[in-house]
Design a protein around this motif. Structure first.
Motif, PDB file in Angstrom:
ATOM      1  N   ARG A 197      -6.303  -7.860 -14.450  1.00  0.00           N
ATOM      2  CA  ARG A 197      -5.509  -7.026 -13.822  1.00  0.00           C
ATOM      3  C   ARG A 197      -5.220  -7.279 -12.168  1.00  0.00           C
ATOM      4  N   THR A 210       3.175  -9.486 -17.408  1.00  0.00           N
ATOM      5  CA  THR A 210       2.058 -10.078 -18.031  1.00  0.00           C
ATOM      6  C   THR A 210       3.104 -10.917 -19.147  1.00  0.00           C
ATOM      7  N   GLN A 211       3.785 -12.116 -19.697  1.00  0.00           N
ATOM      8  CA  GLN A 211       4.257 -12.573 -20.486  1.00  0.00           C
ATOM      9  C   GLN A 211       2.945 -12.942 -21.691  1.00  0.00           C
ATOM     10  N   HIS A 256      -1.498 -21.789 -19.176  1.00  0.00           N
ATOM     11  CA  HIS A 256      -0.075 -21.584 -19.963  1.00  0.00           C
ATOM     12  C   HIS A 256      -0.022 -23.244 -20.907  1.00  0.00           C
ATOM     13  N   GLU A 259      -4.462 -19.018 -14.282  1.00  0.00           N
ATOM     14  CA  GLU A 259      -3.781 -18.536 -15.856  1.00  0.00           C
ATOM     15  C   GLU A 259      -3.683 -19.550 -16.157  1.00  0.00           C
ATOM     16  N   LEU A 274       1.973 -17.656 -21.518  1.00  0.00           N
ATOM     17  CA  LEU A 274       0.399 -17.697 -21.492  1.00  0.00           C
ATOM     18  C   LEU A 274      -0.674 -17.569 -22.270  1.00  0.00           C
ATOM     19  N   THR A 326      -5.335 -15.536 -19.092  1.00  0.00           N
ATOM     20  CA  THR A 326      -5.640 -15.043 -17.739  1.00  0.00           C
ATOM     21  C   THR A 326      -6.857 -14.597 -16.947  1.00  0.00           C
ATOM     22  N   HIS A 370      -8.280 -12.466 -13.153  1.00  0.00           N
ATOM     23  CA  HIS A 370      -8.192 -12.702 -11.954  1.00  0.00           C
ATOM     24  C   HIS A 370      -9.127 -11.153 -11.636  1.00  0.00           C
ATOM     25  N   ARG A 424      -7.734  -7.917 -20.670  1.00  0.00           N
ATOM     26  CA  ARG A 424      -6.901  -8.341 -19.681  1.00  0.00           C
ATOM     27  C   ARG A 424      -7.665  -8.190 -18.246  1.00  0.00           C
ATOM     28  N   GLN A 482       1.768  -4.724 -12.960  1.00  0.00           N
ATOM     29  CA  GLN A 482       1.427  -5.915 -13.044  1.00  0.00           C
ATOM     30  C   GLN A 482       2.724  -6.527 -14.335  1.00  0.00           C
ATOM     31  N   TRP A 518      -7.774 -16.236  -9.197  1.00  0.00           N
ATOM     32  CA  TRP A 518      -6.957 -15.796  -9.761  1.00  0.00           C
ATOM     33  C   TRP A 518      -6.610 -16.915 -10.657  1.00  0.00           C
ATOM     34  N   TYR A 541       6.579  -9.521 -22.949  1.00  0.00           N
ATOM     35  CA  TYR A 541       6.405  -8.871 -21.470  1.00  0.00           C
ATOM     36  C   TYR A 541       5.054  -7.254 -22.268  1.00  0.00           C
TER      37      TYR A 541
END
Length: 256
Positions: free
Chosen positions: A146, A187-188, A59, A57, A43, A46, A48, A144, A185, A55, A207
Motif C-alpha cells: 500500500r 484499489t480496484q 492491469h 501495477e 487490477l 500491485t 508499492h 497488498r 488508498q 511503484w 473497490y
C-alpha cells in the motif's frame, strides 16, 4: 478508479493513447480491438515500495469482439526511483508484462510464475453468469503493498458509508473508528464488463478503501458498484470484508 460508464471505444483509445509502446502492438490485433463491443478491466497485481520510491501495477484488459472472439491486453503502470512521472506500457501477454517488470526493476516478480488457470482465462473471456460467478469467488486474500495518501480520509470514509444502500452495511461502531482516519488508498480489486442475465445487462466493480487510523491500525471498507438492479440503475453496497463483498456480487449476478 475506472469509469463504469466509459464506452469500450473511448476506453481503448485512452489505453493506447497513454501507452509508450502502443506502436509495438501487432497491426492485426489493433484492428481487431477496434471492433470490440465490450470490455473488462481489473487490477492484476500491485507493488508499492515507498522507501525505495518504486511503484507499479499490472492491469488486465479483456475485450469482447464483434466476431464473437476475444482479445486481451496487459498494462504495466509504473513510477521509477526519483521520478514522479507515471508511465504506461501495454503488452499482448502476461509473460511480456512480467519481462518488462524485470527489465525496468531488475527483478523477477512473483507474478511471472506460470498459472495454468490464468493462462486458460487469457484465451477466452467469461461469457455467462456461471463463469462470472467463478471470478467472484476469492481464494485466499492477496497481500497488498500500500501507498497511502494523507488526505481528508475521515470525510472520504463518511461519503463511502453514506452512499451504501445495503441494509447489512457497516454500522455505527465502524463509522466511529473511521472518524480517526488520516490516510487512505483506493484499489480496484475486481472489474467486469457488462454481461447479460435475464435479458438485462449488468456490470460489477469492487473497490477496497483502506484506511490508516490515528493509532496506526488499518481498516478496510469493500465497496461493490453494480447495475444488477431491476431497473438497471447504478447501486453501491459496502461491506466490512472482501468475502462478504464477493458473496454479495455472486448473489446479485444470480438473483436479478
Amino acid at each position: 478508479m475506472s469509469d463504469p460508464y466509459e464506452t469500450t471505444e473511448a476506453h481503448l483509445e485512452r489505453l493506447l493513447g497513454r501507452a509508450l509502446n502502443s506502436f509495438d502492438l501487432p497491426d492485426r490485433l489493433v484492428e481487431r480491438l477496434e471492433t470490440a463491443l465490450a470490455h473488462s478491466s481489473s487490477l492484476h497485481t500491485t507493488h508499492h515500495s515507498p522507501a525505495a520510491g518504486l511503484w507499479r501495477e499490472i492491469h488486465r484488459h479483456t475485450y469482447l469482439l464483434s466476431d464473437g472472439g476475444s482479445a486481451g491486453l496487459w498494462e504495466l503502470v509504473y513510477r521509477l526511483v526519483g521520478d514522479r512521472t507515471i508511465r504506461h506500457e501495454v503488452f499482448v501477454s502476461k509473460a511480456e508484462a512480467c519481462l518488462a517488470v524485470a527489465r525496468l526493476f531488475g527483478e523477477a516478480p512473483a507474478e511471472a510464475a506460470f498459472d495454468p488457470a490464468l493462462a486458460a482465462a487469457e484465451e477466452e473471456p467469461d461469457t455467462d453468469v456461471a463463469d462470472l460467478s467463478a471470478l467472484f469467488a476469492a481464494s485466499s486474500p492477496a497481500r497488498r503493498h500500500r501507498e497511502y495518501a494523507v488526505e481528508e480520509s475521515a470525510d472520504h470514509a463518511r461519503r463511502v458509508l453514506r452512499r451504501a444502500e445495503n441494509p447489512d452495511r457497516p454500522g455505527e461502531e465502524t463509522a466511529l473508528l473511521l472518524r480517526s482516519a488520516y490516510a487512505h488508498q483506493i484499489t480496484q480489486a475486481f472489474g467486469a464488463r457488462p454481461f447479460t442475465a435475464d435479458g438485462r445487462a449488468a456490470g460489477f466493480n469492487l473497490y477496497e478503501h483502506s484506511f490508516v487510523l490515528l493509532d496506526g491500525t488499518e481498516l478496510s471498507l469493500w465497496e461493490v458498484e453494480h447495475t444488477a438492479t431491476p431497473d438497471g440503475r447504478h447501486m453501491c453496497e459496502v461491506y466490512e470484508s472482501e468475502a462478504a463483498a464477493r458473496g454479495a456480487m455472486e448473489l446479485r449476478a444470480r438473483v436479478r
